[in-house]
Design a protein around this motif. Structure first.
Motif, PDB file in Angstrom:
ATOM      1  N   MET A  32     -11.047   3.108 -11.647  1.00 13.01           N
ATOM      2  CA  MET A  32      -9.661   3.126 -11.145  1.00 13.01           C
ATOM      3  C   MET A  32      -9.661   3.223  -9.616  1.00 13.01           C
ATOM      4  N   THR A  33      -8.795   2.447  -8.977  1.00 18.18           N
ATOM      5  CA  THR A  33      -8.687   2.523  -7.519  1.00 18.18           C
ATOM      6  C   THR A  33      -7.819   3.711  -7.119  1.00 18.18           C
TER       7      THR A  33
ATOM      8  N   PRO B  83      -7.920  -2.130   7.589  1.00 18.24           N
ATOM      9  CA  PRO B  83      -7.890  -3.186   6.559  1.00 18.24           C
ATOM     10  C   PRO B  83      -8.777  -2.909   5.349  1.00 18.24           C
ATOM     11  N   GLN B  84      -9.691  -1.979   5.466  1.00 18.09           N
ATOM     12  CA  GLN B  84     -10.683  -1.769   4.415  1.00 18.09           C
ATOM     13  C   GLN B  84     -10.133  -1.024   3.194  1.00 18.09           C
ATOM     14  N   TYR B  85      -9.025  -0.297   3.361  1.00 17.95           N
ATOM     15  CA  TYR B  85      -8.507   0.534   2.271  1.00 17.95           C
ATOM     16  C   TYR B  85      -7.702  -0.296   1.268  1.00 17.95           C
ATOM     17  N   ASP B  86      -7.512   0.272   0.083  1.00 23.96           N
ATOM     18  CA  ASP B  86      -6.599  -0.303  -0.912  1.00 23.96           C
ATOM     19  C   ASP B  86      -5.203   0.276  -0.687  1.00 23.96           C
TER      20      ASP B  86
ATOM     21  N   LEU C 232     -10.182   8.019  -1.204  1.00 26.56           N
ATOM     22  CA  LEU C 232      -9.563   6.699  -1.107  1.00 26.56           C
ATOM     23  C   LEU C 232     -10.580   5.585  -1.341  1.00 26.56           C
ATOM     24  N   THR C 233     -10.168   4.564  -2.095  1.00 26.43           N
ATOM     25  CA  THR C 233     -11.062   3.431  -2.363  1.00 26.43           C
ATOM     26  C   THR C 233     -10.881   2.343  -1.313  1.00 26.43           C
ATOM     27  N   ARG C 234     -11.922   1.561  -1.129  1.00 26.42           N
ATOM     28  CA  ARG C 234     -11.970   0.581  -0.041  1.00 26.42           C
ATOM     29  C   ARG C 234     -12.405  -0.786  -0.575  1.00 26.42           C
TER      30      ARG C 234
END
Length: 272
Positions: A1-2, A26-29, A236-238
């Protein structure tokens, strides 16, 4: 899961802030939600704005967001403090909800030489006095002159922001502000819609008055926040992904949102 960063607004305006955030990080979801079916929030009561905003914040948490940015001045003014102090400790103390008022207040004093600042916003933001209170906290020597501009959001959301007709209401509010406080040398656009009127606003102001939008300020503040709060940043997901949701009609949202975002938008409908 993100575990994306949630970006919330009552409508489209928050996309001007999200645009700057996505460029800086820009790298994060990300997940963006516009509560278009109940917009605008500007003239609604404090209780109603709190109720709507909290409902949306809970939805973000359900979508896996550990951090939600209220990219809406009205929600930041009328709901953020209650959500932070009363609701979050009961829902999940590990989650975070941030707004756009404090980051702007923390830096606006650095822009002004005359120490006279104009704040343009919705009726709700102006009546809350949130900017006056926050700016006074960081820059007690700065005088804040507020002006509600109730016609601007409808003009923008109806696609008339570039029209000649918009000039009347842009000039009207600016003339009233500058007549009341001619020493103003800095104006803060305290509504995320207003950057779409920036060119017209500048045209109707004296050359020495600078106009400050919130997008880059909030993006810089969020970058700093994540550096200082590894307990949030590490969760945090990237993957560089963005999903858009609206409580209104997706086709209508996509058409308008692409203008605010500066890029094509494809949204999904959500019922809260």
């Amino acid at each position: 899961m993100t575990h994306p960063i949630g970006i919330f607004d009552s409508g489209y305006g928050g996309l001007t802030v999200f645009r700057s955030i996505a460029e800086a990080l820009p790298q994060y979801d990300y997940i963006y939600l516009g509560d278009n079916s109940r917009a605008p929030y500007g003239d609604r009561s404090f209780d109603t704005v709190h109720q709507y905003t909290l409902q949306c914040v809970r939805w973000f948490f359900g979508m896996g967001c550990p951090l939600v940015i209220l990219a809406c001045n009205t929600a930041s003014a009328k709901a953020l403090r209650t959500i932070q102090q009363k609701d979050l400790p009961l829902i999940d103390p590990s989650k975070r909800v941030l707004g756009v008022i404090r980051p702007s207040a923390e830096v606006i004093g650095n822009y002004t030489t005359s120490r006279q600042v104009g704040v343009l916003g919705t009726r709700g933001t102006v009546l809350s006095d949130s900017y006056k209170i926050e700016i006074d906290h960081f820059f007690p020597d700065v005088q804040v002159h507020q002006k509600a501009c109730p016609m601007w959001v409808p003009i923008i959301e109806n696609g008339e922001y570039a029209s000649e007709g918009a000039n009347f209401f842009v000039k009207k509010y600016l003339d009233e502000l500058m007549t009341a406080a001619p020493a103003i040398d800095t104006i803060l656009l305290a509504c995320t819609h207003y950057p779409l009127l920036a060119d017209k606003i500048k045209k109707h102001l004296p050359a020495n008055v600078q106009v400050v939008a919130q997008g880059d300020i909030v993006a810089a503040s969020l970058t700093d926040y994540l550096h200082r709060h590894s307990e949030i940043d590490n969760v945090l997901t990237r993957n560089g992904t963005t999903r858009y949701f609206t409580t209104g009609d997706p086709a209508e949202f996509d058409d308008h949102a692409s203008i605010f975002r500066g890029a094509p938008v494809r949204s999904q409908h959500v019922s809260l």
